[in-house]
Design an enzyme around this catalytic site. Structure first.
Site, PDB file in Angstrom:
ATOM      1  N   GLU A 155       0.732  -0.849   0.116  1.00 53.14           N
ATOM      2  CA  GLU A 155       0.366   0.284   0.033  1.00 53.14           C
ATOM      3  C   GLU A 155       0.617   1.377   0.319  1.00 53.14           C
ATOM      4  O   GLU A 155       0.671   2.066   0.571  1.00 53.14           O
ATOM      5  CB  GLU A 155      -1.386   0.020   1.007  1.00 53.14           C
ATOM      6  CG  GLU A 155      -2.028  -0.902   0.995  1.00 53.14           C
ATOM      7  CD  GLU A 155      -2.892  -1.133   2.044  1.00 53.14           C
ATOM      8  OE1 GLU A 155      -2.755  -0.582   3.624  1.00 53.14           O
ATOM      9  OE2 GLU A 155      -4.242  -2.192   1.885  1.00 53.14           O
ATOM     10  N   ASP A 207      -7.949  -9.216   4.481  1.00 56.04           N
ATOM     11  CA  ASP A 207      -8.283  -8.120   5.148  1.00 56.04           C
ATOM     12  C   ASP A 207      -9.430  -8.298   6.291  1.00 56.04           C
ATOM     13  O   ASP A 207      -9.973  -6.932   5.988  1.00 56.04           O
ATOM     14  CB  ASP A 207      -7.820  -6.713   4.265  1.00 56.04           C
ATOM     15  CG  ASP A 207      -7.336  -5.756   4.830  1.00 56.04           C
ATOM     16  OD1 ASP A 207      -6.495  -5.700   6.477  1.00 56.04           O
ATOM     17  OD2 ASP A 207      -7.968  -4.285   5.007  1.00 56.04           O
ATOM     18  N   GLU A 223     -12.831  -2.433  11.995  1.00 59.84           N
ATOM     19  CA  GLU A 223     -12.725  -2.241  11.224  1.00 59.84           C
ATOM     20  C   GLU A 223     -13.188  -1.687   9.869  1.00 59.84           C
ATOM     21  O   GLU A 223     -14.497  -1.690   9.207  1.00 59.84           O
ATOM     22  CB  GLU A 223     -10.965  -1.840  10.436  1.00 59.84           C
ATOM     23  CG  GLU A 223     -11.155  -1.308   8.401  1.00 59.84           C
ATOM     24  CD  GLU A 223      -9.695  -1.340   8.216  1.00 59.84           C
ATOM     25  OE1 GLU A 223      -8.906  -1.603   8.698  1.00 59.84           O
ATOM     26  OE2 GLU A 223      -9.708  -1.267   7.327  1.00 59.84           O
TER      27      GLU A 223
HETATM   28  C1  GCV Z   1      -2.462   0.697   8.010  1.00 62.30           C
HETATM   29  C2  GCV Z   1      -5.750  -2.407   5.755  1.00 62.30           C
HETATM   30  C3  GCV Z   1      -6.846  -0.838   6.582  1.00 62.30           C
HETATM   31  C4  GCV Z   1      -5.561   0.057   6.303  1.00 62.30           C
HETATM   32  C5  GCV Z   1      -4.039  -0.371   6.710  1.00 62.30           C
HETATM   33  C6  GCV Z   1      -4.043  -1.320   6.393  1.00 62.30           C
HETATM   34  C7  GCV Z   1      -2.638  -2.149   6.723  1.00 62.30           C
HETATM   35  O1  GCV Z   1      -5.943  -1.872   4.697  1.00 62.30           O
HETATM   36  O2  GCV Z   1      -7.809  -0.658   5.241  1.00 62.30           O
HETATM   37  O3  GCV Z   1      -5.997   1.470   6.971  1.00 62.30           O
HETATM   38  O4  GCV Z   1      -2.577  -0.226   6.695  1.00 62.30           O
HETATM   39  O5  GCV Z   1      -4.817  -2.807   6.361  1.00 62.30           O
HETATM   40  O6  GCV Z   1      -2.855  -3.437   7.639  1.00 62.30           O
HETATM   41  O7  GCV Z   1      -1.405  -2.039   6.884  1.00 62.30           O
END
Ligand code: GCV
Length: 678
Positions: A301, A375, A403
């Site tokens: 990411e 995720d 989340e």
């Molecule tokens: C910290 C998901 C979340 C992101 C997070 C990512 C991760 O994509 O939406 O906010 O980033 O996981 O675990 O690194």
């Protein structure tokens, strides 16, 4: 307002704000009478900060629970003494000659026994270290808080997992990524000079459930956390937390040698880069002698990583590991990677990247793997990397901050979800190779064992936004200590400590908690559906087909069309099932045998596919969504019936959130069915 407790007495209920978590030390009701006889004197041997904490906790807790103070340390014992100590600091403990049993519980374990000293009946909490004694103290207090008998104790405990960490996704500007309980606990602008009382409360809460460390900053890491200025701030927290057995860890940005150090590269094979990390590690240990290590999100990411320099994840992890090794620090290297060039299916990518690196990591590296391959979805099968890495320690990452599970608006107890994960049989070395056993190093011997939780506290008065979200912090700690505990047992003890020992109320609340995750799955993503969201991951967005990446959309996952729905990950599909060991692979692959809860994760089915219930898939989906929304409404009604048993403030606050949950679950049902119906 009044309430009947277990004694049947009517006591006025004071409003509570939830700030005391599960450490309220309310009256244990009927059991109090026998406790007063059994605990009449507290005798904590030792002069360290930790023994001071033990002493204070015991005196405050017991006075609060029993309504009267107990005697302090005195020379000698009287009947009813509670002795806490280690063989090093207590001659009394040494004289008990429990050395063999103590050896068996290791550095963090403890014994709690009813025993006799100088002809007096006493209770002893003995451990090899003061941290162990602190854990034993909290165990003993838990027994009292939950009204258990304490007259004939013979308890030996040691944690199944070594590394039991909170992972905060807190940013240096005070915001929290995926945080739903206010701003960050860490007041960076006031540290290191000013120390907020909450820092100690936090460490105490962690210690009470056996959590032994915290990564305090976001994995999307700001390099400045490694600057001298921020390291001094982190060191102040570490100093406060040390007596509670809570160690400091930091998320490191892989590009720190460039962005902080001014080097021209962060290539892990470059000498200057290795030297930079070594010097940084030395600097950190100069300030924080028991620093735990680094957590790294690399090449994921948008985060920098070794692949930027044509190096592997192992080469990246190793340069940090070498810098930390002389100080006994470790690296937790995340496997949350999903580069598109690895495979078209996001679910397959981490396994493909990491299994080929097995054996190439330094001994002080652990690969940190999320519970499922995508995720933190409301339901995922276990990640196929569990059990697949024979020579590399794998630790689990779970997420207490909800989340994708209603954030701090929905009541969702995650103990059941984590148990489903921990009890999943990987079959890595034959049947019975559960994830819990893999994590504990019982399937493949492992140098590092652990479980971490992306966690939920913030500055809100009740820490976690929703009073019930506290249970997820609590359950994480308890399961990291012992993954074999049952979700119901944990829910029950949390309820007693947090709300009440009233039996009927405990049963009602525990039932609500135990079914809450399945309820959530039913009204959001049943039958193996996943990622039907967009935006902030809260509301339904099954139509979401536009995002910077295809694998951030919803349509990529559900693939609904006129002829059917679901992601074909079977052998005749994209083969993702083959990342699981036989017979798990065959089970998931076979549409007849695949558990229906994972059906659309692994299979693409026609709308008229016949389910085990006899309904068509479409009818089953409708039934699930309707049942989920209905169960949310029932949960609200059940909670309503407890209004005389829970204090008005907390009752009202939870009721308000349940009203939101009921409305939102109906919205999920209607929007999803309307969309798929089309
Ligand atoms: C910290 C998901 C979340 C992101 C997070 C990512 C991760 O994509 O939406 O906010 O980033 O996981 O675990 O690194």
């Amino acid at each position: 307002m009044t309430a009947g407790d277990a004694t049947g007495s009517q006591t006025p209920l004071k409003d509570e704000d939830g700030s005391q978590l599960w450490l309220r030390y309310a009256s244990p009701g009927r059991a109090a009478k026998s406790y007063r006889r059994i605990v009449r004197q507290i005798h904590v041997d030792g002069s360290s900060a930790t023994s001071g904490i033990i002493r204070d906790e015991l005196h405050a807790a017991i006075a609060s629970m029993l309504g009267r103070a107990v005697l302090r340390n005195q020379n000698g014992f009287q009947a009813g003494a509670l002795l806490v100590g280690t063989p090093t600091h207590s001659a009394w403990v040494r004289d008990l000659n429990w050395m063999g049993d103590l050896r068996a519980v290791g550095d963090e374990g403890y014994l709690i026994r009813s025993s006799t000293i100088a002809n007096h009946r006493v209770t002893v909490i003995a451990a090899n270290t003061e941290t162990g004694a602190l854990y034993g103290t909290f165990h003993f207090l838990r027994l009292m808080q939950t009204g258990q008998p304490i007259g004939r104790l013979d308890i030996a405990e040691r944690p199944s997992l070594q590394v039991r960490l909170m992972n905060h996704w807190d940013n240096l500007n005070g915001t929290i990524e995926r945080g739903y309980a206010g701003r960050s606990l860490w007041q960076w602008n006031e540290l290191p000079e000013k120390l907020n009382a909450r820092y100690t409360d936090y460490a105490r809460a962690c210690a009470s459930v056996g959590i032994n460390g915290a990564v305090i900053n976001n994995v999307n890491a700001d390099v400045r956390v490694l600057s001298p200025e921020y390291l001094r701030k982190a060191a102040a927290l570490a100093d406060l937390w040390r007596p509670f057995g809570v160690r400091m860890y930091l998320s490191a940005n892989f590009a720190a040698p460039v962005r902080l150090g001014g080097l021209s590269t962060a290539d892990p094979l470059d000498r200057k880069v290795a030297d930079w990390w070594k010097a940084k590690a030395d600097e950190i240990y100069g300030l924080i002698p028991d620093f735990g290590g680094f957590l790294v999100k690399a090449n994921s990411e948008g985060q920098p990583g070794p692949k930027t320099y044509g190096r592997t994840h192992a080469q990246g992890a190793n340069v940090l590991a070498d810098a930390l090794a002389p100080h006994k620090g470790m690296v937790m290297w995340r496997a949350f990677v999903y580069d598109e060039d690895v495979d078209p299916d996001r679910a397959k990518r981490a396994y493909l990247e990491f299994t080929r690196l097995d054996g190439q990591f330094r001994p002080n590296v652990a690969v940190q793997v999320k519970n499922g391959p995508i995720d933190f979805q409301p339901r995922e099968p276990f990640h196929p990397l569990f059990g697949a890495m024979k020579q590399t320690p794998v630790i689990a990452e779970i997420q207490a901050t909800q989340e994708y599970l209603g954030q701090a608006k929905h009541l969702v107890y995650l103990g059941t979800m984590w148990k489903e994960f921990l009890d999943s049989d990987t079959c890595a070395e034959g049947r019975g190779s559960t994830v819990a056993k893999v994590l504990a190093g019982q399937v493949h011997p492992s140098r590092i064992t652990g479980m971490v939780s992306v966690t939920n506290p913030g500055l809100d008065a009740n820490w976690c936004g929703h009073h019930f979200s506290q249970s997820n912090w609590y359950a994480f700690g308890r399961l990291a200590w012992n993954p074999e505990l049952s979700a119901a047992e944990i829910a029950g003890e949390w309820t007693r400590m947090t709300f009440t020992n009233d039996e009927k109320a405990v049963a009602a609340i525990r039932d609500m908690m135990m079914s809450s995750r399945e309820t959530f799955v039913d009204y959001t993503m049943p039958l193996g559906l996943h990622h039907l969201i967009g935006g902030d991951h809260y509301a339904p967005m099954p139509w979401n087909d536009r995002a910077p990446r295809a694998d951030w959309t919803a349509t990529y996952y559900h693939q609904a069309s006129a002829d059917g729905i679901g992601f074909d990950r079977t052998r005749s599909g994209n083969g993702a099932v083959e990342q699981y060991r036989p017979p798990v692979c065959e089970l998931f692959d076979d549409i007849e045998r695949c558990p229906e809860k994972y059906l659309l994760w692994f299979h693409r089915c026609g709308w008229d596919y016949r389910m085990k219930s006899g309904r068509t898939l479409w009818e089953e989906l409708c039934a699930k969504y309707f049942a989920g929304a209905q169960q949310a409404a029932e949960m609200r009604d059940r909670w309503q019936s407890l209004h005389r048993i829970i204090d008005a403030r907390r009752h009202g606050e939870v009721a308000k959130r349940l009203a939101i949950q009921v409305a939102d679950s109906a919205a999920w049902r209607d929007r999803i069915l309307e969309y798929f119906g089309r």
